[in-house]
Design a protein around this motif. Structure first.
Motif, short mmCIF file in Angstrom:
data_model
loop_
_atom_site.label_atom_id
_atom_site.label_comp_id
_atom_site.label_asym_id
_atom_site.label_seq_id
_atom_site.Cartn_x
_atom_site.Cartn_y
_atom_site.Cartn_z
N ILE A 1 -23.40 38.27 45.46
CA ILE A 1 -24.15 39.53 45.48
C ILE A 1 -23.30 40.64 46.08
O ILE A 1 -23.29 41.78 45.58
CB ILE A 1 -25.46 39.35 46.26
CG1 ILE A 1 -26.40 38.40 45.52
CG2 ILE A 1 -26.14 40.69 46.50
CD1 ILE A 1 -27.64 38.05 46.30
N LEU A 2 -22.58 40.32 47.14
CA LEU A 2 -21.76 41.32 47.80
C LEU A 2 -20.73 41.90 46.84
O LEU A 2 -20.58 43.13 46.73
CB LEU A 2 -21.08 40.72 49.02
CG LEU A 2 -20.03 41.60 49.71
CD1 LEU A 2 -20.67 42.87 50.27
CD2 LEU A 2 -19.32 40.83 50.82
N TRP A 3 -20.00 41.03 46.12
CA TRP A 3 -18.86 41.49 45.32
C TRP A 3 -19.24 41.94 43.92
O TRP A 3 -18.48 42.69 43.29
CB TRP A 3 -17.81 40.39 45.26
CG TRP A 3 -17.19 40.11 46.59
CD1 TRP A 3 -17.39 39.01 47.37
CD2 TRP A 3 -16.31 40.95 47.33
NE1 TRP A 3 -16.69 39.12 48.53
CE2 TRP A 3 -16.01 40.30 48.54
CE3 TRP A 3 -15.74 42.21 47.08
CZ2 TRP A 3 -15.16 40.86 49.49
CZ3 TRP A 3 -14.90 42.76 48.03
CH2 TRP A 3 -14.62 42.09 49.22
N THR A 4 -20.37 41.48 43.39
CA THR A 4 -20.74 41.84 42.02
C THR A 4 -21.87 42.85 41.94
O THR A 4 -22.05 43.47 40.90
CB THR A 4 -21.15 40.58 41.22
OG1 THR A 4 -22.30 39.98 41.83
CG2 THR A 4 -20.01 39.58 41.18
N VAL A 5 -22.63 43.02 43.02
CA VAL A 5 -23.75 43.96 43.00
C VAL A 5 -23.53 45.11 43.98
O VAL A 5 -23.64 46.29 43.60
CB VAL A 5 -25.07 43.23 43.33
CG1 VAL A 5 -26.23 44.24 43.38
CG2 VAL A 5 -25.35 42.14 42.32
N VAL A 6 -23.21 44.79 45.23
CA VAL A 6 -23.12 45.82 46.27
C VAL A 6 -21.83 46.63 46.15
O VAL A 6 -21.87 47.86 46.08
CB VAL A 6 -23.25 45.18 47.66
CG1 VAL A 6 -23.09 46.25 48.74
CG2 VAL A 6 -24.58 44.47 47.80
N VAL A 7 -20.70 45.95 46.14
CA VAL A 7 -19.41 46.65 46.15
C VAL A 7 -19.23 47.60 44.96
O VAL A 7 -18.80 48.74 45.15
CB VAL A 7 -18.25 45.63 46.22
CG1 VAL A 7 -16.91 46.31 45.99
CG2 VAL A 7 -18.26 44.93 47.58
N PRO A 8 -19.55 47.20 43.71
CA PRO A 8 -19.39 48.16 42.60
C PRO A 8 -20.20 49.43 42.76
O PRO A 8 -19.81 50.48 42.23
CB PRO A 8 -19.86 47.35 41.38
CG PRO A 8 -19.63 45.93 41.75
CD PRO A 8 -19.94 45.87 43.21
N ASN A 9 -21.32 49.37 43.46
CA ASN A 9 -22.15 50.55 43.67
C ASN A 9 -21.75 51.35 44.90
O ASN A 9 -22.34 52.42 45.15
CB ASN A 9 -23.63 50.14 43.78
CG ASN A 9 -24.21 49.69 42.46
OD1 ASN A 9 -24.55 50.51 41.62
ND2 ASN A 9 -24.28 48.38 42.27
N LEU A 10 -20.81 50.85 45.67
CA LEU A 10 -20.35 51.56 46.87
C LEU A 10 -18.88 51.94 46.76
O LEU A 10 -18.20 52.11 47.78
CB LEU A 10 -20.58 50.69 48.12
CG LEU A 10 -22.03 50.43 48.51
CD1 LEU A 10 -22.09 49.56 49.76
CD2 LEU A 10 -22.79 51.73 48.75
N ARG A 11 -18.38 52.08 45.54
CA ARG A 11 -16.97 52.39 45.37
C ARG A 11 -16.60 53.74 46.00
O ARG A 11 -15.52 53.89 46.59
CB ARG A 11 -16.60 52.39 43.89
CG ARG A 11 -16.51 50.99 43.29
CD ARG A 11 -16.15 51.05 41.82
NE ARG A 11 -17.19 51.74 41.04
CZ ARG A 11 -17.14 51.92 39.73
NH1 ARG A 11 -16.08 51.49 39.05
NH2 ARG A 11 -18.11 52.53 39.10
N SER A 12 -17.47 54.72 45.88
CA SER A 12 -17.18 56.04 46.45
C SER A 12 -17.10 55.96 47.98
O SER A 12 -16.19 56.53 48.59
CB SER A 12 -18.25 57.05 46.03
OG SER A 12 -18.24 57.23 44.63
N ALA A 13 -18.05 55.26 48.58
CA ALA A 13 -18.04 55.12 50.04
C ALA A 13 -16.81 54.35 50.51
O ALA A 13 -16.18 54.69 51.51
CB ALA A 13 -19.31 54.43 50.51
N LEU A 14 -16.46 53.29 49.78
CA LEU A 14 -15.28 52.50 50.14
C LEU A 14 -14.01 53.32 49.99
O LEU A 14 -13.09 53.21 50.81
CB LEU A 14 -15.22 51.24 49.27
CG LEU A 14 -16.30 50.20 49.53
CD1 LEU A 14 -16.26 49.11 48.46
CD2 LEU A 14 -16.13 49.58 50.91
N ALA A 15 -13.94 54.13 48.94
CA ALA A 15 -12.76 54.97 48.74
C ALA A 15 -12.62 56.00 49.85
O ALA A 15 -11.53 56.23 50.37
CB ALA A 15 -12.82 55.66 47.38
#
Length: 282
Positions: free
Chosen positions: A190-204
Protein backbone atom coordinates in the motif's frame (compact mmCIF):
# COMPACT_ATOMS: atom_id res chain seq x y z
CA UNK A 1 -28.87 49.45 -1.51
CA UNK A 2 -25.46 48.84 -3.01
CA UNK A 3 -24.14 51.59 -5.22
CA UNK A 4 -23.43 50.04 -8.62
CA UNK A 5 -23.01 53.24 -10.58
CA UNK A 6 -20.34 53.33 -13.33
CA UNK A 7 -18.26 55.81 -11.32
CA UNK A 8 -18.14 53.51 -8.30
CA UNK A 9 -17.27 50.50 -10.43
CA UNK A 10 -14.52 52.49 -12.13
CA UNK A 11 -13.05 53.56 -8.78
CA UNK A 12 -13.10 49.96 -7.57
CA UNK A 13 -11.42 48.78 -10.76
CA UNK A 14 -8.72 51.44 -10.50
CA UNK A 15 -8.12 50.58 -6.84
CA UNK A 16 -7.77 46.90 -7.71
CA UNK A 17 -5.28 47.69 -10.45
CA UNK A 18 -3.25 49.88 -8.10
CA UNK A 19 -3.11 47.11 -5.49
CA UNK A 20 -2.12 44.57 -8.14
CA UNK A 21 0.59 46.85 -9.51
CA UNK A 22 1.90 47.54 -5.99
CA UNK A 23 2.04 43.80 -5.25
CA UNK A 24 3.90 43.10 -8.48
CA UNK A 25 6.33 45.95 -7.78
CA UNK A 26 7.01 44.60 -4.29
CA UNK A 27 7.61 41.11 -5.68
CA UNK A 28 9.93 42.51 -8.36
CA UNK A 29 11.99 44.43 -5.80
CA UNK A 30 12.19 41.36 -3.55
CA UNK A 31 13.26 39.19 -6.51
CA UNK A 32 16.02 41.66 -7.43
CA UNK A 33 17.29 41.74 -3.85
CA UNK A 34 17.38 37.92 -3.77
CA UNK A 35 19.03 37.50 -7.18
CA UNK A 36 21.60 40.30 -6.89
CA UNK A 37 24.06 38.43 -4.60
CA UNK A 38 24.10 35.51 -7.06
CA UNK A 39 24.63 37.89 -9.95
CA UNK A 40 27.50 39.59 -8.10
CA UNK A 41 29.05 36.20 -7.39
CA UNK A 42 29.20 35.31 -11.08
CA UNK A 43 30.19 38.87 -12.01
CA UNK A 44 33.21 38.66 -9.70
CA UNK A 45 34.13 35.21 -11.05
CA UNK A 46 34.06 36.53 -14.63
CA UNK A 47 36.24 39.59 -14.00
CA UNK A 48 39.92 39.73 -14.85
CA UNK A 49 42.17 39.13 -11.83
CA UNK A 50 43.27 42.76 -11.80
CA UNK A 51 39.61 43.90 -11.82
CA UNK A 52 38.32 41.52 -9.15
CA UNK A 53 37.82 44.35 -6.61
CA UNK A 54 36.07 46.59 -9.12
CA UNK A 55 32.68 47.99 -8.09
CA UNK A 56 31.42 48.14 -11.65
CA UNK A 57 28.06 46.32 -11.98
CA UNK A 58 29.08 44.89 -15.37
CA UNK A 59 32.15 42.58 -15.53
CA UNK A 60 33.85 43.81 -18.68
CA UNK A 61 35.98 42.61 -20.33
CA UNK A 62 34.95 39.05 -19.45
CA UNK A 63 37.62 36.59 -18.38
CA UNK A 64 37.69 32.88 -17.46
CA UNK A 65 41.06 33.08 -15.72
CA UNK A 66 39.47 32.71 -12.27
CA UNK A 67 37.93 29.40 -13.34
CA UNK A 68 41.23 28.14 -14.78
CA UNK A 69 43.08 29.18 -11.62
CA UNK A 70 40.52 27.40 -9.45
CA UNK A 71 40.76 24.23 -11.57
CA UNK A 72 44.55 24.32 -11.25
CA UNK A 73 44.58 24.71 -7.46
CA UNK A 74 41.80 22.29 -6.46
CA UNK A 75 40.28 19.14 -7.91
CA UNK A 76 36.90 20.65 -8.78
CA UNK A 77 35.55 17.51 -10.48
CA UNK A 78 36.50 15.36 -7.48
CA UNK A 79 34.99 17.81 -5.00
CA UNK A 80 31.74 18.01 -6.97
CA UNK A 81 31.54 14.19 -7.19
CA UNK A 82 32.14 13.83 -3.44
CA UNK A 83 29.58 16.51 -2.64
CA UNK A 84 27.03 14.83 -4.91
CA UNK A 85 27.67 11.52 -3.17
CA UNK A 86 27.19 13.01 0.29
CA UNK A 87 24.14 15.11 -0.63
CA UNK A 88 22.31 12.38 -2.56
CA UNK A 89 23.00 9.69 0.04
CA UNK A 90 22.02 11.96 2.91
CA UNK A 91 18.85 13.26 1.22
CA UNK A 92 17.79 9.76 0.11
CA UNK A 93 18.33 8.30 3.59
CA UNK A 94 16.43 11.11 5.29
CA UNK A 95 13.61 10.88 2.77
CA UNK A 96 13.26 7.12 3.25
CA UNK A 97 13.27 7.36 7.06
CA UNK A 98 10.80 10.26 6.97
CA UNK A 99 8.49 8.35 4.62
CA UNK A 100 8.42 5.20 6.75
CA UNK A 101 8.09 7.04 10.07
CA UNK A 102 5.36 9.37 8.78
CA UNK A 103 3.45 6.40 7.34
CA UNK A 104 3.51 4.68 10.73
CA UNK A 105 2.44 7.81 12.63
CA UNK A 106 -0.39 8.66 10.21
CA UNK A 107 -1.81 5.23 9.35
CA UNK A 108 -1.44 3.24 12.58
CA UNK A 109 -2.42 3.54 16.22
CA UNK A 110 0.04 2.07 18.70
CA UNK A 111 1.09 2.55 22.33
CA UNK A 112 3.01 5.74 23.17
CA UNK A 113 2.32 7.11 19.69
CA UNK A 114 1.83 10.70 20.83
CA UNK A 115 4.86 10.50 23.10
CA UNK A 116 7.07 9.26 20.26
CA UNK A 117 5.78 11.98 17.95
CA UNK A 118 6.53 14.62 20.58
CA UNK A 119 10.02 13.13 20.85
CA UNK A 120 10.51 13.80 17.13
CA UNK A 121 9.33 17.36 17.65
CA UNK A 122 11.76 17.73 20.54
CA UNK A 123 14.64 16.37 18.48
CA UNK A 124 13.92 18.97 15.81
CA UNK A 125 14.26 21.72 18.44
CA UNK A 126 17.65 20.47 19.69
CA UNK A 127 20.56 22.35 18.00
CA UNK A 128 22.98 20.18 16.06
CA UNK A 129 25.87 21.55 18.13
CA UNK A 130 24.44 19.72 21.16
CA UNK A 131 24.65 16.32 19.47
CA UNK A 132 27.86 17.04 17.57
CA UNK A 133 30.24 15.78 20.25
CA UNK A 134 28.47 12.41 20.86
CA UNK A 135 28.31 11.87 17.08
CA UNK A 136 31.99 12.69 16.72
CA UNK A 137 32.96 10.26 19.51
CA UNK A 138 30.83 7.52 17.94
CA UNK A 139 32.37 8.07 14.50
CA UNK A 140 35.85 7.99 16.03
CA UNK A 141 35.17 4.61 17.63
CA UNK A 142 33.75 3.31 14.35
CA UNK A 143 36.81 4.53 12.45
CA UNK A 144 34.74 6.77 10.17
CA UNK A 145 36.53 10.06 10.79
CA UNK A 146 37.97 11.57 7.58
CA UNK A 147 35.48 9.63 5.46
CA UNK A 148 32.42 10.66 3.45
CA UNK A 149 30.31 7.99 5.17
CA UNK A 150 31.13 9.69 8.46
CA UNK A 151 29.47 12.86 7.14
CA UNK A 152 26.34 11.04 6.02
CA UNK A 153 25.70 8.61 8.88
CA UNK A 154 24.56 11.04 11.62
CA UNK A 155 22.25 12.87 9.19
CA UNK A 156 20.16 9.90 8.02
CA UNK A 157 17.22 10.75 10.29
CA UNK A 158 15.61 14.17 9.82
CA UNK A 159 13.01 15.18 12.38
CA UNK A 160 11.91 18.00 10.08
CA UNK A 161 11.38 15.51 7.27
CA UNK A 162 9.23 13.30 9.50
CA UNK A 163 7.10 16.24 10.62
CA UNK A 164 6.56 17.49 7.07
CA UNK A 165 5.71 14.07 5.65
CA UNK A 166 3.40 13.31 8.57
CA UNK A 167 1.27 16.34 7.68
CA UNK A 168 0.91 15.14 4.10
CA UNK A 169 0.21 11.57 5.23
CA UNK A 170 -2.47 12.76 7.65
CA UNK A 171 -4.27 14.52 4.78
CA UNK A 172 -4.11 11.43 2.57
CA UNK A 173 -7.60 9.90 1.95
CA UNK A 174 -7.99 6.98 4.32
CA UNK A 175 -10.62 5.50 2.02
CA UNK A 176 -7.95 4.62 -0.55
CA UNK A 177 -5.92 2.81 2.10
CA UNK A 178 -8.99 0.95 3.34
CA UNK A 179 -9.90 -0.06 -0.22
CA UNK A 180 -6.37 -1.34 -0.83
CA UNK A 181 -6.54 -3.42 2.38
CA UNK A 182 -9.83 -4.92 1.23
CA UNK A 183 -8.08 -5.95 -1.98
CA UNK A 184 -5.65 -7.95 0.13
CA UNK A 185 -2.60 -5.71 -0.24
CA UNK A 186 0.00 -5.63 2.50
CA UNK A 187 1.01 -2.43 4.29
CA UNK A 188 4.32 -2.39 2.40
CA UNK A 189 2.49 -2.72 -0.93
CA UNK A 190 0.00 0.00 0.00
CA UNK A 191 2.81 2.38 0.87
CA UNK A 192 4.68 2.00 -2.43
CA UNK A 193 1.78 1.47 -4.85
CA UNK A 194 -0.95 3.69 -3.38
CA UNK A 195 0.52 6.32 -1.05
CA UNK A 196 3.87 7.18 -2.64
CA UNK A 197 2.54 7.77 -6.21
CA UNK A 198 0.04 10.28 -4.81
CA UNK A 199 2.69 12.10 -2.76
CA UNK A 200 5.26 12.62 -5.49
CA UNK A 201 5.02 16.41 -5.25
CA UNK A 202 5.52 16.40 -1.48
CA UNK A 203 8.42 13.96 -1.77
CA UNK A 204 10.04 16.06 -4.48
CA UNK A 205 9.71 19.25 -2.42
CA UNK A 206 11.11 17.61 0.71
CA UNK A 207 13.83 15.86 -1.27
CA UNK A 208 15.17 19.06 -2.78
CA UNK A 209 15.13 20.80 0.62
CA UNK A 210 17.12 17.94 2.15
CA UNK A 211 19.49 17.87 -0.83
CA UNK A 212 20.17 21.60 -0.64
CA UNK A 213 20.75 21.39 3.11
CA UNK A 214 23.25 18.56 2.67
CA UNK A 215 24.88 20.20 -0.35
CA UNK A 216 25.44 23.52 1.43
CA UNK A 217 26.53 22.08 4.77
CA UNK A 218 29.94 23.31 5.86
CA UNK A 219 30.15 22.90 9.63
CA UNK A 220 29.74 19.13 10.02
CA UNK A 221 31.99 18.18 7.06
CA UNK A 222 34.64 20.52 8.48
CA UNK A 223 34.47 18.62 11.79
CA UNK A 224 34.63 15.15 10.22
CA UNK A 225 37.14 15.80 7.42
CA UNK A 226 40.06 17.05 9.45
CA UNK A 227 42.82 16.16 6.97
CA UNK A 228 41.26 16.97 3.60
CA UNK A 229 38.91 19.27 1.72
CA UNK A 230 36.73 16.39 0.58
CA UNK A 231 33.62 18.36 -0.38
CA UNK A 232 33.05 21.48 -2.40
CA UNK A 233 32.26 23.81 0.48
CA UNK A 234 35.51 22.91 2.24
CA UNK A 235 37.39 23.42 -1.02
CA UNK A 236 36.50 27.11 -0.86
CA UNK A 237 38.81 27.60 2.10
CA UNK A 238 41.75 26.64 -0.11
CA UNK A 239 41.62 30.18 -1.50
CA UNK A 240 41.86 31.79 1.93
CA UNK A 241 45.35 32.27 3.28
CA UNK A 242 47.53 34.52 5.39
CA UNK A 243 48.43 36.54 2.30
CA UNK A 244 44.82 37.32 1.51
CA UNK A 245 41.78 35.83 -0.15
CA UNK A 246 41.70 34.92 -3.84
CA UNK A 247 38.23 36.27 -4.50
CA UNK A 248 38.10 35.42 -8.19
CA UNK A 249 38.79 31.66 -7.92
CA UNK A 250 36.69 31.42 -4.75
CA UNK A 251 33.70 32.98 -6.49
CA UNK A 252 34.27 30.72 -9.49
CA UNK A 253 34.05 27.59 -7.33
CA UNK A 254 31.08 29.01 -5.41
CA UNK A 255 29.33 29.68 -8.71
CA UNK A 256 29.92 26.12 -9.85
CA UNK A 257 28.50 24.93 -6.53
CA UNK A 258 25.26 26.82 -7.23
CA UNK A 259 24.64 25.27 -10.66
CA UNK A 260 23.66 21.70 -9.62
CA UNK A 261 21.15 23.01 -7.08
CA UNK A 262 19.67 25.39 -9.65
CA UNK A 263 19.40 22.58 -12.20
CA UNK A 264 17.70 20.31 -9.66
CA UNK A 265 15.19 23.00 -8.81
CA UNK A 266 14.38 23.66 -12.46
CA UNK A 267 13.75 19.95 -13.05
CA UNK A 268 11.51 19.55 -9.99
CA UNK A 269 9.95 23.02 -9.99
CA UNK A 270 6.45 21.85 -10.94
CA UNK A 271 6.37 19.23 -8.17
CA UNK A 272 7.66 21.71 -5.59
CA UNK A 273 5.02 24.32 -6.43
CA UNK A 274 2.28 21.67 -6.33
CA UNK A 275 3.46 20.47 -2.92
CA UNK A 276 3.33 23.92 -1.36
CA UNK A 277 -0.04 24.68 -2.94
CA UNK A 278 -1.60 21.40 -1.81
CA UNK A 279 -0.14 21.70 1.70
CA UNK A 280 -2.48 24.63 2.28
CA UNK A 281 -5.59 22.77 1.14
CA UNK A 282 -7.85 20.73 3.41
Amino acid sequence: MTDTSPATMTDTSIGGRVRTASSHLLLAVTAVLCVFPIYWLFATALRRPEDVNSQSPLPWPLSLRSFSTAAHEVDIAGLIANTFFVAILSATGQLLVALLAAYAFAMYTFPLQKLLYLAFVGIWLVPFQVTMLPNFILLTRLGLIDSLIGIVLPTLCSALGVLMMKQHMAAFPKELVAAAKMDGRSSWSILWTVVVPNLRSALAALGILLFINAWNDYFWPAVVLRKSNGVLQLGLRSFMGTEGTQWGPMMAVAGLACLPVLALYLVLQRHIVNAFVRSGLK
